[in-house]
Scaffold this motif. Sequence first.
Motif: not given
Length: 436
Positions: A79-82, A91-93, A350-351
């Motif tokens: 997520a940070a790289a994206f 934002n991941i929960e 992407f992931l």
Amino acid sequence: MKKLTSLLLASVMVLSMLAGCGNKADTPNSEAPASNPPASQPAENSQEPAGKQYDGVELTMWSMWSTGEPQANVISAAAAAFEEQTGAKVNIEFKGRDVNKVLSASLEAKEAIDIIEDDYKRIGTVYQDYTMDLTDMAKAANYDSFSYKCFTDQSIAWCGFLNAITEQPNVGGIFYDKDAFAKAGVTAEPKTWAEFLDVCQKLKDADIGPLAQDSAYCDFAFYHTLVRYLGEDKIEELTMNGGWAGTAAEQAAQDIIDLRNSGFLADGAPDEFPSSQNKIGFGQAAMVICADYVTAEVNNTTGSSVNWGLFNYPAVDGGVDNGAAYMGANSLAITSYSENGQAAFDFIIFLTTGEWGQKLADEAHQIPADSRNTAPADLTGTIETLQAAESPMTWCASLSVNADLKDTIKSMCVELFEGKYADGAAFCAALDALYK
């Protein structure tokens, strides 16, 4: 004078061209440019750097993993790289494995969620009305070229459209210690039940417990045999209504009883999980009926480095679904009401592919969702098994459809492996007694 006139005419022509270009761009029906500059790259001839593709976009993802798990660590880093690459903040929960207990109500209330993560069957059945059709985006990404057809076909069968992208594939069958097979003189993986029994005898003669079995997976092991003889639809019918006696379920149960009576279960089986499967790591057993994660469980718990192999559950004489293999997946979907569907889809791809897909495979020790990537060494063959499986088999789903009886039926499967029934007919009669 001629030179000055020429210069003035040239200036007028340039201004006219610029004005014409401006008018065309402002025309509502004008065609869009053939292509846009890549995200994060300056537009050609621009004096200022272009904004990133998804600047200002925020996505919310509900994950089934828990903070600190390898999967969660990789997802957070991806997520940070994206965000760095595209400008979109994810934002991941991390909700943990019980995310399914709250998802339905949250989706119905249209909570601010863009991406959900859960078992692919729940996504395809329970949540399908709240998920986005990903068909066109998947086609544009050439998803079919690197995904697993078994999962995409199943998603479409449930929904009528593709609504899930695989994140963590699972495949089941009989995982075995190649070195134990070599020690016992076994040179080929068995394909039929007769060949399987021959392998079991050779292992027993070499003082190796042929088949490890923990009580937690007795229903899963028996389910494989039932599916071979009956198919999942027939199992569901019997589970709901009874009528087991007189069907091929009697022979399926008899096969398990014969395994026990022949001494083909490892000593102590069925043990409490994970005692029996650990015997493979200690060189005391050779095979176990489970899903791919068993390899890491055994190696990590016992400190061993088993030389793992995998083959599909053997075919039985007269079987109706001899080509089935257990296939499951934790998958990702986009909510039907997300306002940033393309950005969410791009993050999912992407992931799960390329560099980050390989990190998930390596760090979470799982089969890669991108078939172009490489499976961990002890999962060699799992990609090929997924690609070759003729039909998907669920995890005991047809034995679990009767909510009132599912726990009792699971307990009876343990009793079957414990030797508490004289024969297959007695087991099926006991099942039928549950419906009276």
